[in-house]
Scaffold this motif. Structure first.
Motif, PDB file in Angstrom:
ATOM      1  N   ASP A   1       0.687  -1.213   0.145  1.00 13.77           N
ATOM      2  CA  ASP A   1       0.070  -0.101  -0.004  1.00 13.77           C
ATOM      3  C   ASP A   1       0.739   1.287  -0.010  1.00 13.77           C
ATOM      4  N   ASP A   2       2.246   1.207   0.573  1.00 11.95           N
ATOM      5  CA  ASP A   2       3.003   2.330   0.429  1.00 11.95           C
ATOM      6  C   ASP A   2       3.150   2.886  -0.783  1.00 11.95           C
ATOM      7  N   ILE A   3       3.254   1.886  -2.014  1.00  7.58           N
ATOM      8  CA  ILE A   3       3.390   2.434  -3.283  1.00  7.58           C
ATOM      9  C   ILE A   3       2.270   2.936  -3.830  1.00  7.58           C
ATOM     10  N   GLY A   4       0.887   2.625  -3.501  1.00  5.98           N
ATOM     11  CA  GLY A   4      -0.005   3.106  -3.875  1.00  5.98           C
ATOM     12  C   GLY A   4      -0.201   4.638  -3.444  1.00  5.98           C
ATOM     13  N   ARG A   5      -0.084   4.808  -1.936  1.00  5.16           N
ATOM     14  CA  ARG A   5       0.048   6.047  -1.431  1.00  5.16           C
ATOM     15  C   ARG A   5       1.006   6.925  -2.012  1.00  5.16           C
ATOM     16  N   ALA A   6       2.116   6.263  -2.125  1.00 12.10           N
ATOM     17  CA  ALA A   6       3.476   7.126  -2.901  1.00 12.10           C
ATOM     18  C   ALA A   6       2.984   7.828  -4.168  1.00 12.10           C
ATOM     19  N   LEU A   7       2.065   6.790  -4.862  1.00  9.80           N
ATOM     20  CA  LEU A   7       1.743   7.305  -6.289  1.00  9.80           C
ATOM     21  C   LEU A   7       0.807   8.389  -6.359  1.00  9.80           C
ATOM     22  N   TYR A   8      -0.230   8.505  -5.512  1.00  8.82           N
ATOM     23  CA  TYR A   8      -1.173   9.476  -5.327  1.00  8.82           C
ATOM     24  C   TYR A   8      -0.464  10.787  -4.654  1.00  8.82           C
ATOM     25  N   ARG A   9       0.316  10.556  -3.468  1.00  9.47           N
ATOM     26  CA  ARG A   9       0.976  11.848  -3.095  1.00  9.47           C
ATOM     27  C   ARG A   9       1.912  12.356  -4.314  1.00  9.47           C
TER      28      ARG A   9
ATOM     29  N   PRO B   1       3.921   2.291 -11.769  1.00 11.02           N
ATOM     30  CA  PRO B   1       3.981   1.290 -11.021  1.00 11.02           C
ATOM     31  C   PRO B   1       4.200  -0.013 -11.881  1.00 11.02           C
ATOM     32  N   GLY B   2       5.258  -0.848 -11.607  1.00 11.93           N
ATOM     33  CA  GLY B   2       5.159  -2.240 -12.177  1.00 11.93           C
ATOM     34  C   GLY B   2       5.934  -3.160 -11.302  1.00 11.93           C
TER      35      GLY B   2
ATOM     36  N   PRO C   1      10.808  -8.365 -13.061  1.00 15.49           N
ATOM     37  CA  PRO C   1      11.330  -9.804 -13.103  1.00 15.49           C
ATOM     38  C   PRO C   1      12.184 -10.224 -12.252  1.00 15.49           C
ATOM     39  N   PRO C   2      13.737  -9.690 -12.520  1.00 11.17           N
ATOM     40  CA  PRO C   2      14.639  -9.934 -11.949  1.00 11.17           C
ATOM     41  C   PRO C   2      14.503 -10.224 -10.412  1.00 11.17           C
ATOM     42  N   SER C   3      14.196  -9.279  -9.518  1.00 11.96           N
ATOM     43  CA  SER C   3      14.347  -9.369  -8.207  1.00 11.96           C
ATOM     44  C   SER C   3      12.731  -9.602  -7.595  1.00 11.96           C
ATOM     45  N   GLY C   4      11.729  -9.279  -8.504  1.00 10.34           N
ATOM     46  CA  GLY C   4      10.181  -9.547  -7.901  1.00 10.34           C
ATOM     47  C   GLY C   4      10.007  -8.281  -7.225  1.00 10.34           C
ATOM     48  N   SER C   5      10.606  -7.126  -7.374  1.00 15.04           N
ATOM     49  CA  SER C   5      10.054  -5.961  -6.485  1.00 15.04           C
ATOM     50  C   SER C   5       8.952  -5.132  -7.276  1.00 15.04           C
ATOM     51  N   VAL C   6       7.985  -4.640  -6.641  1.00 15.92           N
ATOM     52  CA  VAL C   6       7.290  -3.789  -6.992  1.00 15.92           C
ATOM     53  C   VAL C   6       7.705  -2.517  -7.217  1.00 15.92           C
ATOM     54  N   PHE C   7       7.725  -1.810  -8.354  1.00 13.34           N
ATOM     55  CA  PHE C   7       8.430  -0.429  -8.175  1.00 13.34           C
ATOM     56  C   PHE C   7       7.498   0.920  -8.753  1.00 13.34           C
ATOM     57  N   LEU C   8       8.207   1.909  -8.168  1.00 12.40           N
ATOM     58  CA  LEU C   8       7.589   3.141  -8.708  1.00 12.40           C
ATOM     59  C   LEU C   8       8.788   4.276  -8.477  1.00 12.40           C
ATOM     60  N   TYR C   9       9.036   4.877  -9.921  1.00 17.82           N
ATOM     61  CA  TYR C   9      10.264   5.792  -9.934  1.00 17.82           C
ATOM     62  C   TYR C   9       9.750   7.157 -10.365  1.00 17.82           C
TER      63      TYR C   9
ATOM     64  N   TRP D   1       4.292  -6.346 -15.575  1.00 16.64           N
ATOM     65  CA  TRP D   1       3.056  -6.057 -15.832  1.00 16.64           C
ATOM     66  C   TRP D   1       2.876  -5.552 -17.242  1.00 16.64           C
ATOM     67  N   GLY D   2       3.946  -5.206 -17.850  1.00 16.44           N
ATOM     68  CA  GLY D   2       3.786  -4.768 -19.235  1.00 16.44           C
ATOM     69  C   GLY D   2       3.331  -3.441 -19.534  1.00 16.44           C
ATOM     70  N   GLY D   3       3.548  -2.433 -18.537  1.00 14.16           N
ATOM     71  CA  GLY D   3       3.187  -1.076 -18.540  1.00 14.16           C
ATOM     72  C   GLY D   3       3.992  -0.109 -19.741  1.00 14.16           C
ATOM     73  N   THR D   4       3.758   1.111 -19.517  1.00 14.53           N
ATOM     74  CA  THR D   4       4.406   1.825 -20.623  1.00 14.53           C
ATOM     75  C   THR D   4       6.090   1.905 -20.378  1.00 14.53           C
TER      76      THR D   4
END
Length: 301
Positions: A210-218, A230-231, A234-242, A281-284
């Motif tokens: 949920d920290d990723i989602g909250r950060a996205l909107y903040r 977000p995505g 594959p290498p580490s399994g991490s959900v990311f947001l840059y 997730w195959g995002g942009t």
């Protein structure tokens, strides 16, 4: 293979054009805690219970000033120093006054010649005066730093063969993910192929999806550029947001990461050189500004 042992990525030092603005961003948007004493030339912030995780130095242009790793003990620092000397790599002890300022007992610095990156090895990190207080984001730790190199294969070989880093995975010819042995996380350092020697990104690991989602909107609320995600990697399994900090350097929030046992780890994988190797997730694709700002600063050694 060298025998000295690491504990973790200790801190990342960044050059920024306005330390007050950058510190406010790290505090009020990212969720780090500012550390006294603060000056116009230098600011410290932390996301764990040690003295600092990020050091911000005022400079004419943004960039990566140095990367510091904590050794398991002073004996490991001694062993690393002797090893570097045996390789003919010049290093210097960080002066006692600067060590005190940086909150550590001892440290040495040297330059990785292919990228020009200043590396600091430290022992005896001072604890903070009080536990880290979570505010905006449940940050668990400073996770990793990825560095772009114009001599990518040689830079990878330096850390792998000379500094006791272990390769976890590679996206073929693009980036290699490495852990500072025996730290278990999939990577505390990444080396990427780049047209110039520069910072790729700095990562903060969070404790909850949920920290990723909250950060996205903040970030959107404060008009902070989101440049990838977000995505899920594959290498580490991490959900990311840059996203970008005020000078345009890239930061990352991530959740979840593969951990390796000290003995009997799996073999590193080589993933194909494609965008699918970076996002399940195959995002942009990433924004062109992603990982584009922050040259490696002139060596401090």
């Amino acid at each position: 293979m060298p025998t000295f042992r690491y504990k973790k990525l200790a801190y990342v030092a960044l050059n920024v054009t306005d330390t007050e603005r950058s510190a406010a961003f790290m505090r009020d948007i990212v969720g780090l805690q500012e550390v006294d004493p603060a000056t116009g030339e230098l600011r410290f912030l932390r996301c764990d219970d040690h003295h600092h995780s990020i050091a911000l130095y005022r400079a004419a242009a943004p960039g990566l000033r140095r990367v510091a790793f904590e050794m398991e003990s002073e004996k490991d620092l001694d062993a690393a120093e002797a090893h570097l000397r045996g390789l003919g790599i010049a290093s210097r002890a960080v002066p006692a006054r600067e060590c005190e300022l940086l909150g550590m007992a001892r440290a040495l610095r040297f330059s990785e010649q292919t990228s020009g990156l200043t590396i600091e090895l430290a022992a005896g990190l001072a604890p903070a005066r009080a536990p880290f207080r979570h505010t905006l984001t449940q940050i668990a730790r400073l996770g990793h730093v990825v560095v772009g190199s114009t001599q990518y294969p040689k830079t990878v070989a330096f850390f792998r063969d000379r500094l006791n880093f272990r390769v976890s995975d590679e996206v073929n010819g693009w980036v290699t993910f490495m852990r500072c042995f025996p730290n278990p996380f999939h990577h505390s350092l990444g080396i990427a192929a780049a047209p110039e020697n520069r910072l790729h990104h700095v990562n903060f690991m969070v404790t909850d999806m949920d920290d990723i989602g909250r950060a996205l909107y903040r970030l959107k609320k404060h008009n902070v550029p989101i440049v990838y995600g977000p995505g899920r990697h594959p290498p580490s399994g991490s959900v990311f947001l840059y996203f970008l900090e005020p000078d345009g350097m890239t930061l990352e929030f991530s959740y979840g990461m593969e951990e390796f046992p000290e003995t009997g780890p799996r073999e590193p994988r080589v993933l194909p050189a494609s965008l699918e190797s970076f996002d399940f997730w195959g995002g942009t694709p990433p924004d062109p500004r992603f990982a584009s700002t922050g040259r490696i600063a002139i060596a401090e050694t």
